[in-house]
Write an enzyme that holds these catalytic residues in place. Sequence first.
Site, PDB file in Angstrom:
ATOM      1  N   ARG A 181      27.608 126.598  32.068  1.00  0.00           N
ATOM      2  CA  ARG A 181      27.181 126.352  31.301  1.00  0.00           C
ATOM      3  C   ARG A 181      26.284 126.600  30.250  1.00  0.00           C
ATOM      4  NH1 ARG A 181      25.153 129.265  35.667  1.00  0.00           N
ATOM      5  NH2 ARG A 181      23.422 131.117  34.795  1.00  0.00           N
ATOM      6  N   TYR A 182      26.607 127.996  29.304  1.00  0.00           N
ATOM      7  CA  TYR A 182      26.472 128.459  27.847  1.00  0.00           C
ATOM      8  C   TYR A 182      27.382 128.369  26.951  1.00  0.00           C
ATOM      9  CZ  TYR A 182      23.187 130.391  30.861  1.00  0.00           C
ATOM     10  OH  TYR A 182      21.554 130.479  31.865  1.00  0.00           O
ATOM     11  N   ILE A 183      28.740 127.764  27.747  1.00  0.00           N
ATOM     12  CA  ILE A 183      29.834 127.972  26.817  1.00  0.00           C
ATOM     13  C   ILE A 183      30.797 126.359  26.635  1.00  0.00           C
ATOM     14  CG2 ILE A 183      29.736 130.077  26.369  1.00  0.00           C
ATOM     15  CD1 ILE A 183      32.107 129.809  28.566  1.00  0.00           C
TER      16      ILE A 183
END
Length: 645
Positions: free
Chosen positions: A105-107
């Site tokens: 979800r962060y990349i």
Amino acid sequence: MAYVKNLFDKNFIEYASYVIRDRAIPDLEDGLKPVQRRIMHTLFEMDDGRFQKVANVVGRVMKYHPHGDASIGGALVVLANKGIFIERQGNFGNMFTGDGASAPRYIECRVHPLAKEFLVRNPHVTHYVPNYDGRDTEPEVYRAKIPVALIIGAEGIAVGMSTKILPYNIREVLEAEKKALKGESFEIYPDVPTGGLIDVSGYNDGNGKIITRAKFDMSDEKKITITELPVDTTSDTLMNSIENAYKNGKIKIGAIEDFTTDHCQIEIKLPRGVYAKDVEKALYAYTDCEKSISCQMLVIKDGMPVAMTATEIIKYYAKKLTAIIKDELEFERGELTEELHARTLERIFVEERIYKKIEQMKTAEAVSKAVKDGFKPFKDELIRDVTDDDVEHLLRIPIRRISLFDINKNKDQVAAINGRLKEISRKLKNLTLCAIEYLDGMLEKFTQEEMERHTQIEKFTAVEVKKIVKRETPLRYDDKGYLGTGVSGGQEILKVTPYDRIFFVRKSGLYAVCDVPQKLFVDSGLWYCNYADKDIISKVLFTVIYRDPKTKFCFIKRFKVTGWIMNRDYPMAPEGMEVLHVDARSKFTFRLHYVKKPRMKIHEAEFKAQNFDEKGAKANGVRLESREVESIEVQGADGQAELFK
């Protein structure tokens, strides 16, 4: 039972086939495993030029790959780190330290422009099949124009087989493919981004093994800096192997620190009295600074697992590239031919006012016939006959477009199409040159840094632990009959290493060879003990003096030991005989003391061992005297005599 057995056999074969073809082994055609291919297919579908959350991509891939998001996410990160398939944004891990990527979800990621160049996605050239639930279609395999299997490498374990393909330098692979197209010879070897050294003497074109080493900076004699990692190693695993070797007393270091970021930098500080040249070989022998890696280029070719060489794969792709270019050119020629036909129809339809002939027609059939009849005088200008689809296309032209029809623009378009068709005809006559031009174009798209070789090829032999370890551990024998490195007290016989083997002769006259024991009961005494080195033992001339317990007659046998089997006892004297003495000296004197009897004048006799001939290890001895022997007296190396009864 037969039914159950057949059921198990059938299910196992299906499972094995599935794991081999659809999970673990890459396909030769595009060098990808199914999960990687489905990731690329999804990215092509989602491609709008912007970055997408990896979590979103993983979710979309699941409609093609029903094996869970964890496997898809891991495969996407690995593929993204290859550099030519997926552009990354965010933390995708570190290949030098082994650190993992951030949560999906962060990349973010998007398809790499280069992937659009070498993975053919044209449905007229690439075969598409239904996905697992039949709702969508996916490529069976992409038709790759470059040897992807070599450029990115692969590793997988299937049922009864495995593959291990090391990655290659992209510039060297493309240059080798060009040479294959020209019919020239070539050689290529692996290259990994983490650098290091490799010896490819036993590589066997991809189906042998390499020896890989870390690269050391020893400019400071009191410090070793590891600047490049061996193949398939991270700074974390390398640090752990060095620390374990230190804890086990294999190497001497003062401190170790890891400063690795986007390149390797591990500093090993040495203690007082220890210098870099003293530790170098120990690092290679006891840690992951040197490794041996076995490789096997197993790929799926035409639906079957096949072991190939790097040279064979390059030649296969060179041949395939010309076939792909031919298919693409022929498809483009067909499209342009249809476009040229449509432009010619439009021009004649407008210029010759054929549309005027349909004004009085009452039915669709009459309209279609009027249009086709209108083109009959211009049949020689047409590429093919006018079809119903052509008529439909002409009838859909708006009146405004007819009134504003630009004849000159149409001629320019026709000229451009004809020019491209001539160029295609020229290329189809020289496909090899087209393939070489394509590869040259691909090479221009990579930066100098991307094409730079990182792994240095050198010739060196693996450091064997047995050759560098020092003999520092005492091997002792005590009065209780125990021999070993764990024996406390007693007599120190040798200095050994854990890799030595020991040759010893028991008091009973049995000899044996074993690994260095921790604590082994051998006998109430030892005649001889030394390293089980054939260069040492084969030069020793053993002398055994034994007695027949029935007749009391004494015998002597001299022989050499030239071979043995580990942990097996061998007798020096025939079965049932009493061994009185065993000696490893080539020359010595001994005296026989006879059993005293009435009127017996001679009670002893002296002999020299060197006066007797050498025999085989299994031969019987020579009788010394036809008299009963009570004891023997052997002169020692120090001149003192020792009595044996």
